[in-house]
Every structure is written in structure tokens, then in C-alpha cells.
Write a protein that holds these residues in place. Structure first.
Motif, PDB file in Angstrom:
ATOM      1  N   GLY A  15      11.552 -17.124  -1.814  1.00 33.55           N
ATOM      2  CA  GLY A  15      12.097 -15.766  -1.801  1.00 33.55           C
ATOM      3  C   GLY A  15      11.555 -14.841  -2.861  1.00 33.55           C
ATOM      4  O   GLY A  15      12.009 -13.692  -2.975  1.00 33.55           O
ATOM      5  N   ALA A  16      10.587 -15.297  -3.667  1.00 35.40           N
ATOM      6  CA  ALA A  16      10.013 -14.435  -4.701  1.00 35.40           C
ATOM      7  C   ALA A  16       9.077 -13.400  -4.086  1.00 35.40           C
ATOM      8  O   ALA A  16       8.484 -13.626  -3.024  1.00 35.40           O
ATOM      9  N   ARG A  17       8.962 -12.262  -4.771  1.00 36.22           N
ATOM     10  CA  ARG A  17       7.971 -11.253  -4.397  1.00 36.22           C
ATOM     11  C   ARG A  17       6.697 -11.523  -5.210  1.00 36.22           C
ATOM     12  O   ARG A  17       6.723 -11.501  -6.435  1.00 36.22           O
ATOM     13  N   ILE A  18       5.588 -11.764  -4.514  1.00 35.01           N
ATOM     14  CA  ILE A  18       4.324 -12.109  -5.157  1.00 35.01           C
ATOM     15  C   ILE A  18       3.290 -11.047  -4.786  1.00 35.01           C
ATOM     16  O   ILE A  18       3.031 -10.813  -3.600  1.00 35.01           O
ATOM     17  N   PHE A  19       2.685 -10.425  -5.796  1.00 37.37           N
ATOM     18  CA  PHE A  19       1.709  -9.361  -5.565  1.00 37.37           C
ATOM     19  C   PHE A  19       0.375  -9.716  -6.214  1.00 37.37           C
ATOM     20  O   PHE A  19       0.327 -10.114  -7.378  1.00 37.37           O
ATOM     21  N   ARG A  20      -0.679  -9.523  -5.450  1.00 32.08           N
ATOM     22  CA  ARG A  20      -2.044  -9.762  -5.924  1.00 32.08           C
ATOM     23  C   ARG A  20      -2.704  -8.398  -6.121  1.00 32.08           C
ATOM     24  O   ARG A  20      -2.966  -7.676  -5.150  1.00 32.08           O
ATOM     25  N   GLN A  67       1.676 -11.454  -1.201  1.00 31.29           N
ATOM     26  CA  GLN A  67       1.446 -12.761  -0.601  1.00 31.29           C
ATOM     27  C   GLN A  67       2.766 -13.294  -0.068  1.00 31.29           C
ATOM     28  O   GLN A  67       3.657 -13.664  -0.820  1.00 31.29           O
ATOM     29  N   THR A  68       2.875 -13.322   1.222  1.00 29.43           N
ATOM     30  CA  THR A  68       4.057 -13.847   1.906  1.00 29.43           C
ATOM     31  C   THR A  68       3.744 -15.240   2.445  1.00 29.43           C
ATOM     32  O   THR A  68       2.573 -15.635   2.533  1.00 29.43           O
ATOM     33  N   PRO A  69       4.751 -16.002   2.843  1.00 26.80           N
ATOM     34  CA  PRO A  69       4.469 -17.299   3.471  1.00 26.80           C
ATOM     35  C   PRO A  69       3.536 -17.172   4.677  1.00 26.80           C
ATOM     36  O   PRO A  69       2.668 -18.013   4.893  1.00 26.80           O
TER      37      PRO A  69
END
Length: 359
Positions: A265-270, A333-335
């Protein structure tokens, strides 16, 4: 009186303020950088350092021996000449080369600090070099009654280098090390992992939100599980890191921990536009950990690093706003993003992830 904190999201602005502050020095300048690279900015700073040394100010610069060569290899010979010129002008220049204390050649000086007298300190992600203003980075200025703590830390760290006394010099109690209201945490290879412990505490104390902005994103298992646990409890876990770095295997390896966090459920940004070199973490309580340490094993265990921990809600708000603005220049980056990657790219990510202890 609280220590004043000034955040710089623009490296040129940070350098400009650093130049002006150096010119006010009356007694001591102590600088520690992984690299002090020949170019327009180092020339401008060197002129001020030389003038201050010749006026009677004690000016000390410690830079890493590998950093002087590897950070910008085309300038390695010019960097040697730059050091000679500084020494000729009266600046005390130390080239850090780990020696004794059970250290190896991998235990490098990665701090980025400039302490001016007892009232001003600059620290953060940027070394000194003309390429750093072309990157996205974060730096911090502290002003107040800071004492000699950072000057003492210079003496202490220098004693781990070849050519100096074999017993580390005097230093304030590292378990209670402060400059004004900023608590100082260090990574000392083979001795202390205080920054890692401070980061874990900052994560575990978050009850609404945690933000991480980092150049390298390769958390160890304990940090990864702490972040996943928070996300699964409903705490907002927000992470932004550079999509591309100078070490390409890391750019493939970091897909793995990012995917695990995204599934929790984390928000991950590249971050895409350019290198994003900052190293800062904060939570909803306004606890901010700011300094030189990337979120990966080498920085948290094996290199000399320095961070400050402050409780400053205004600084945390400024960092959050900058974070959210930069998400618009990033891809999340989503699942599903990871699942859609080709089998060869997934295999490469897993292979690089297995190799991360040696990166």
C-alpha cells in the motif's frame, strides 16, 4: 533560542549562501566532503578559503581519496593541483584514506559538511562540483549557538585516516551529540550505526505518514519490514528515489523492494527528469532526519556518514510540499507496473537485488 533551519532545494542557491557565509568566518572553518571537484564553483570557494586562511582563520578541508578520483574522473589530475594550491595558500587539506580500526578501503568518507565558527553549518546531499547544480538535491543550513561540535567531529573522523594518530581524538558523547537543537547521528564503519537506528525510530514513531527521499533505495530487511508494517496499518508511506543513478545495477535492483512496498500500500515514485540525489526522511510528527546517508546498506553500515535529527514541523511541511511537487515529474511504481515488466527485466532485477551487498 531554536536553531534556524534553511532548506535549499536548489544547489546553486545553496552554494551561493555557502560562499557568503564562508566570507564571514572569524576563527574556524571545517569542511568534510566526499569530493571537492575542480571547476568554477570550487575555484570560487577556494579563493574565499585561501583569503580566510591568510587572514588568520583556521581553515580545514577533508575530502575522500576515492571521491577525488571517482566522483568526476576527468578532473582527477586537476583535483590534485587544486589541493596543492589550497595547501600553498595555508588551507589544511586532509585526503581521507581509511587506516587501522579494522577498516578496509571500502570504508570511505561520504559526509558533506561545512562548519563556520560556532554559529553556522551547511550539510546535505551535495559535494562541491560543477555537476551538482545540474542535479535535484536537498541541502540544509543551520544557524544558532552550535558550539564546536562539528569542528570536533572533523578531528574525530580524521583520526580514522592514514597518516594521523591511531587513536580517535576527543569528541562529545556520541549518544548525546547536539549542535544547537539538532541531534547529530553518525555511521562509523565497524563501530556505530546510529543513523540506521534513528531512521528506524522515525519510521516506527509515525502514526499518520512517513516520507523518504533518497538517491539509492535498497533498504535492508528490517527497514523494509518496518515500512511494510506501517503501510499495512494504514500509515501513509511515501517514497521517492532517483529512477536513474550512476550505478545502473541499483536501478534494476530497487524494483524488488519497491514492488514489495507497493503491494503493501505504499506510494512509490521514481523521479525521472534528472539525477535526484537527496537523502532525507520525515514523519507526521515533524521529525526530520537530514544528511549524507542514502537508504542502502553501504551508507547505513560501511561508510562515514553524518545526519542531523530535528523536530521542526515547518521544515517537514516544506519538504512535503517539495516531495508532492516532484511526484508530478515521476512515475508511480504500482504492483501492476512491476507485473507488466518483461521476464528478462524481472530476472535482471532479481539478479541485481541478490548482488546488492557488493554494489
Amino acid at each position: 533560542m531554536p536553531t534556524q533551519k534553511t532548506l535549499f532545494k536548489n544547489v546553486t542557491e545553496a552554494y551561493t549562501h555557502l560562499l557568503a557565509a564562508l566570507d564571514t568566518a572569524q576563527s574556524d572553518i571545517s569542511m568534510m566532503y566526499y569530493a571537492f571537484d575542480s571547476g568554477l564553483w570550487s575555484a570560487r570557494i577556494s579563493r574565499v578559503l585561501a583569503a580566510k586562511a591568510q587572514s588568520g582563520v583556521r581553515v580545514r578541508l577533508m575530502t575522500d581519496g576515492f571521491g577525488q578520483v571517482l566522483d568526476n574522473m576527468r578532473n582527477s589530475l586537476d583535483n590534485r593541483a587544486l589541493v596543492r594550491d589550497l595547501r600553498a595558500a595555508g588551507v589544511e587539506v586532509a585526503i581521507f584514506d581509511p587506516d587501522g580500526h579494522n577498516l578496509t578501503k571500502l570504508n570511505r568518507l561520504h559526509c558533506k559538511i561545512c562548519a563556520i565558527d560556532q554559529q553556522t553549518v551547511f550539510l546535505g546531499g551535495s559535494n562541491i562540483g560543477d555537476h551538482y547544480p545540474t542535479w535535484d538535491d536537498s541541502n540544509l543550513r543551520l544557524d544558532g549557538n552550535l558550539g564546536n561540535t562539528f569542528h570536533d567531529l572533523y578531528d574525530y573522523v580524521r583520526c580514522f585516516s592514514k597518516g594521523y594518530q591511531t587513536t580517535p581524538g576527543s569528541v562529545p558523547d556520541l549518544s548525546q551529540c547536539f549542535a544547537g537543537d539538532a541531534r547529530i547521528w553518525l555511521t562509523l564503519p565497524k563501530q556505530r550505526q546510529d543513523i540506521r537506528q534513528a531512521l528506524l525510530a522515525l519510521i516506527r514513531e509515525a502514526d499518520q505518514a512517513i516520507y523518504l527521499r533518497t538517491w539509492y533505495f535498497l533498504p535492508d530487511q528490517e527497514i523494509l519490514e518496518a515500512l511494510r508494517s506501517k503501510a499495512e496499518q494504514g500509515v501513509e508511506v511515501n517514497i521517492l528515489f532517483s529512477h536513474r543513478t550512476r550505478v545502473r545495477p541499483i536501478d534494476f535492483a530497487n524494483y524488488i523492494p519497491a514492488h514489495k512496498l507497493a503491494k503493501s500500500g505504499a506510494r512509490i515514485f521514481r523521479y525521472i527528469p534528472k539525477y535526484m540525489h537527496a537523502k532525507v526522511a520525515w514523519n507526521n510528527h515533524g521529525d526530520v532526519l537530514f544528511g549524507s546517508a542514502n537508504l542502502e546498506g553501504m551508507a547505513l553500515r560501511n561508510t562515514f556518514e553524518c545526519c542531523v535529527l530535528v523536530r521542526d514541523q515547518d521544515l517537514a511541511t516544506k519538504l512535503r510540499r517539495a516531495f508532492e511537487a516532484d511526484t508530478r515529474s515521476s512515475f508511480q511504481q504500482t504492483p501492476e507496473i512491476f507485473r507488466r515488466r518483461s521476464a528478462p527485466k524481472k530476472a535482471l532485477s532479481y539478479a541485481c537485488s541478490l548482488a546488492t551487498p557488493w554494489l
